[in-house]
Design a protein around this motif. Structure first.
Motif, PDB file in Angstrom:
ATOM      1  N   UNK A 143      -0.364   6.763   1.495  1.00  0.00           N
ATOM      2  CA  UNK A 143      -1.371   7.994   2.909  1.00  0.00           C
ATOM      3  C   UNK A 143      -2.522   7.470   3.448  1.00  0.00           C
ATOM      4  N   UNK A 144      -2.295   5.604   4.612  1.00  0.00           N
ATOM      5  CA  UNK A 144      -2.800   5.015   5.156  1.00  0.00           C
ATOM      6  C   UNK A 144      -1.663   4.700   6.586  1.00  0.00           C
ATOM      7  N   UNK A 145      -0.591   5.275   5.650  1.00  0.00           N
ATOM      8  CA  UNK A 145       0.372   5.135   6.906  1.00  0.00           C
ATOM      9  C   UNK A 145       0.848   6.616   7.300  1.00  0.00           C
ATOM     10  N   UNK A 146      -0.128   6.273   8.797  1.00  0.00           N
ATOM     11  CA  UNK A 146       0.103   7.721   9.758  1.00  0.00           C
ATOM     12  C   UNK A 146       1.587   8.606   9.848  1.00  0.00           C
ATOM     13  N   UNK A 147       1.629   7.947  10.480  1.00  0.00           N
ATOM     14  CA  UNK A 147       3.614   8.044  10.650  1.00  0.00           C
ATOM     15  C   UNK A 147       4.366   8.744  10.084  1.00  0.00           C
ATOM     16  N   UNK A 148       4.657  10.308   9.823  1.00  0.00           N
ATOM     17  CA  UNK A 148       5.439  10.853   8.142  1.00  0.00           C
ATOM     18  C   UNK A 148       6.727  10.516   8.832  1.00  0.00           C
ATOM     19  N   UNK A 149       7.502  10.412   8.947  1.00  0.00           N
ATOM     20  CA  UNK A 149       8.464   9.658   8.958  1.00  0.00           C
ATOM     21  C   UNK A 149       8.585   8.588   8.237  1.00  0.00           C
ATOM     22  N   UNK A 150       7.672   7.654   9.140  1.00  0.00           N
ATOM     23  CA  UNK A 150       8.086   6.470   8.462  1.00  0.00           C
ATOM     24  C   UNK A 150       7.255   6.070   7.037  1.00  0.00           C
ATOM     25  N   UNK A 195       7.553   8.275   4.763  1.00  0.00           N
ATOM     26  CA  UNK A 195       9.209   9.004   3.888  1.00  0.00           C
ATOM     27  C   UNK A 195       9.460   8.040   3.507  1.00  0.00           C
ATOM     28  N   UNK A 196      10.287   7.486   4.582  1.00  0.00           N
ATOM     29  CA  UNK A 196      11.051   5.424   4.501  1.00  0.00           C
ATOM     30  C   UNK A 196      10.334   5.213   3.484  1.00  0.00           C
ATOM     31  N   UNK A 197       9.209   4.514   3.697  1.00  0.00           N
ATOM     32  CA  UNK A 197       9.211   3.238   2.663  1.00  0.00           C
ATOM     33  C   UNK A 197       9.052   3.709   1.240  1.00  0.00           C
ATOM     34  N   UNK A 198       8.874   5.764   0.716  1.00  0.00           N
ATOM     35  CA  UNK A 198       8.311   5.607  -0.154  1.00  0.00           C
ATOM     36  C   UNK A 198       9.858   6.021  -1.072  1.00  0.00           C
ATOM     37  N   UNK A 199      11.096   6.171   0.132  1.00  0.00           N
ATOM     38  CA  UNK A 199      11.776   5.764  -0.730  1.00  0.00           C
ATOM     39  C   UNK A 199      12.113   4.624  -1.572  1.00  0.00           C
ATOM     40  N   UNK A 200      11.419   3.933  -0.841  1.00  0.00           N
ATOM     41  CA  UNK A 200      11.615   1.733  -1.089  1.00  0.00           C
ATOM     42  C   UNK A 200      11.029   1.962  -1.757  1.00  0.00           C
ATOM     43  N   UNK A 201      10.133   2.631  -2.610  1.00  0.00           N
ATOM     44  CA  UNK A 201       9.009   2.089  -3.353  1.00  0.00           C
ATOM     45  C   UNK A 201       8.872   2.433  -4.301  1.00  0.00           C
ATOM     46  N   UNK A 202       8.445   1.390  -5.579  1.00  0.00           N
ATOM     47  CA  UNK A 202       8.782   2.449  -7.163  1.00  0.00           C
ATOM     48  C   UNK A 202       7.599   1.433  -7.283  1.00  0.00           C
ATOM     49  N   UNK A 203       7.193   1.842  -8.969  1.00  0.00           N
ATOM     50  CA  UNK A 203       5.727   1.684  -9.286  1.00  0.00           C
ATOM     51  C   UNK A 203       6.748   1.218 -10.457  1.00  0.00           C
ATOM     52  N   UNK A 204       5.587  -0.822 -10.636  1.00  0.00           N
ATOM     53  CA  UNK A 204       5.875  -1.293 -12.057  1.00  0.00           C
ATOM     54  C   UNK A 204       4.809  -1.935 -12.846  1.00  0.00           C
ATOM     55  N   UNK A 205       4.190  -1.429 -13.124  1.00  0.00           N
ATOM     56  CA  UNK A 205       3.024  -1.860 -14.699  1.00  0.00           C
ATOM     57  C   UNK A 205       2.759  -3.465 -14.477  1.00  0.00           C
ATOM     58  N   UNK A 206       2.141  -4.265 -14.240  1.00  0.00           N
ATOM     59  CA  UNK A 206       1.786  -5.277 -14.549  1.00  0.00           C
ATOM     60  C   UNK A 206       1.790  -5.448 -16.542  1.00  0.00           C
ATOM     61  N   UNK A 207       3.066  -6.070 -16.822  1.00  0.00           N
ATOM     62  CA  UNK A 207       2.822  -6.657 -18.144  1.00  0.00           C
ATOM     63  C   UNK A 207       2.296  -7.684 -19.009  1.00  0.00           C
ATOM     64  N   UNK A 208       1.456  -7.742 -20.079  1.00  0.00           N
ATOM     65  CA  UNK A 208       1.134  -8.360 -20.402  1.00  0.00           C
ATOM     66  C   UNK A 208       1.724  -8.907 -22.375  1.00  0.00           C
TER      67      UNK A 208
END
Length: 391
Positions: free
Chosen positions: A172-179, A181-194
């Motif tokens: 949300x801190x990225x103001x450039x909408x196209x950028x 969206x591009x970062x979102x396509x390359x982003x994943x969520x993986x929880x830290x594990x114990x």
């Protein structure tokens, strides 16, 4: 698969969660038959090969800002190791590759993001030592990274965030909408594990759980909310004179918290353990009924996952991280930690309502598998393959 882990912390030189994360990840990857090399800083140079992991320890002066000093003085050595080892993928665990962007020419890079903008904003807003530490960290890390980034561009194939909140908060801190969206396509969520198995063994070895006991584990800083916890616990003791609060951790406000405990005449009810080795801290958790986590903001909260593995319900401040880790899982209670009465009522309720406690404890055990090392490693292997296939 051959994986290179770049981290500023690795056993035996660990001072925080990044080191624990690096160790648990590499250990499990090696157990699954993957070839893992670790490149990390240390107080003395050397190599080690343990449990299928080859570790390259590069000497770095123990002077602040340590990450920056290490990255800028050892970047050539790191590059040479990566070039010689020829890994299939580079996993940047501590945002070190930003100082040496040319490593992305050697292999696809996966970067784990452990923080978030809101966490830093809250730390700065509280002023005092938290503000100074946060400001110095930002200045010492951002400026050198921007300078090296002007010389060469780092290409990151996948960004991994430790929670959904951390991902959305960062993007949300990225103001450039196209950028964005591009970062979102390359982003994943993986929880830290114990290591859920090891934690359950610790819990099963403890047969004298202290009825009426609550524990806090973490660094003693303003944003962690320990001051409000102690004030709330005064009201708990008024209702339950035998209630016990364990505070495990050290930090810049340790003396302030100890003074507050004395001022409220809680010396008999509050045990301040200071910093403990991780195993000892986990034994304190195992002997307590409830973990409380009043932090105003977190990207994840590894101690919450550790509590769930032991079947311990959690009482956390009502925030974005606790919505994801506590409210959504149904394994604890979320409250406004700044409201002493509300906080105290939640602690008292969980210590006295056996049916509620039993239900939340069972739920904690059920959801703990989503925060296991096995789940974490499975997620990262999927990310590694994506990065390699896209290269």
């Amino acid at each position: 698969m051959k994986i290179a882990i770049l981290t500023a912390e690795y056993p035996p030189y660990i001072s925080g969660g990044v080191g624990t994360f690096s160790y648990e990840l590499t250990k499990k990857l090696a157990e699954l038959g993957h070839e893992v090399i670790v490149v990390t800083r240390s107080i003395r140079a050397g190599r080690r090969g343990d449990d299928g992991v080859r570790t390259f320890y590069l000497f770095s002066p123990n002077v602040p800002p340590r990450d920056v000093v290490y990255s800028l003085t050892r970047m050539r050595a790191i590059y040479n190791i990566i070039r010689r080892e020829k890994p299939d993928v580079i996993h940047d665990v501590g945002n070190l590759a930003g100082y040496m962007p040319y490593v992305s020419k050697l292999a696809p890079v996966v970067s784990t993001i452990h923080g978030s903008p809101t966490l830093e904003e809250i730390r700065r807003s509280l002023g005092g030592r938290d503000y100074v530490r946060s400001l110095l960290f930002k200045l010492s890390h951002v400026i050198p990274a921007k300078f090296t980034g002007s010389l060469a561009k780092l290409e990151v194939k996948r960004y991994v965030f430790v929670s959904k909140f951390a991902m959305w908060d960062t993007l949300r801190a990225v103001k450039d909408e196209e950028l964005r969206k591009a970062l979102l396509r390359r982003s994943r969520v993986v929880y830290n594990g114990v290591d859920t198995k090891a934690l359950r063994e610790i819990a099963n070895s403890v047969h004298d759980v202290d009825e009426g006991s609550v524990v806090f584990i973490g660094r003693l800083m303003e944003y962690k909310g320990v001051r409000w916890l102690v004030k709330a616990f005064k009201h708990v003791v008024d209702e339950l004179p035998g209630a016990k609060l364990h505070i495990v951790g050290d930090g810049p406000i340790y003396k302030d918290i100890k003074g507050l405990v004395n001022k409220l005449n809680l010396e008999k009810n509050v045990a301040m353990h200071g910093a403990l080795p991780r195993t000892e801290a986990m034994r304190v958790l195992a002997k307590s009924m409830v973990l409380t986590h009043p932090s105003l903001a977190e990207s994840f909260g590894i101690v919450i996952a550790e509590a769930y593995a032991m079947g311990k319900p959690v009482i956390a401040h009502k925030s974005t991280y606790s919505y994801e880790l506590v409210a959504e899982t149904g394994a604890g209670l979320t409250i406004n930690a700044l409201n002493e009465r509300e906080y105290a009522e939640a602690i008292t309720q969980l210590l006295t309502d056996k049916n509620l406690y039993r239900r939340l404890s069972q739920r904690a055990l059920e959801v703990s598998e989503r925060f296991s090392v096995e789940a974490m490693v499975k997620g990262y292997l999927e990310v590694y393959r994506e990065a390699i296939n896209e290269a």
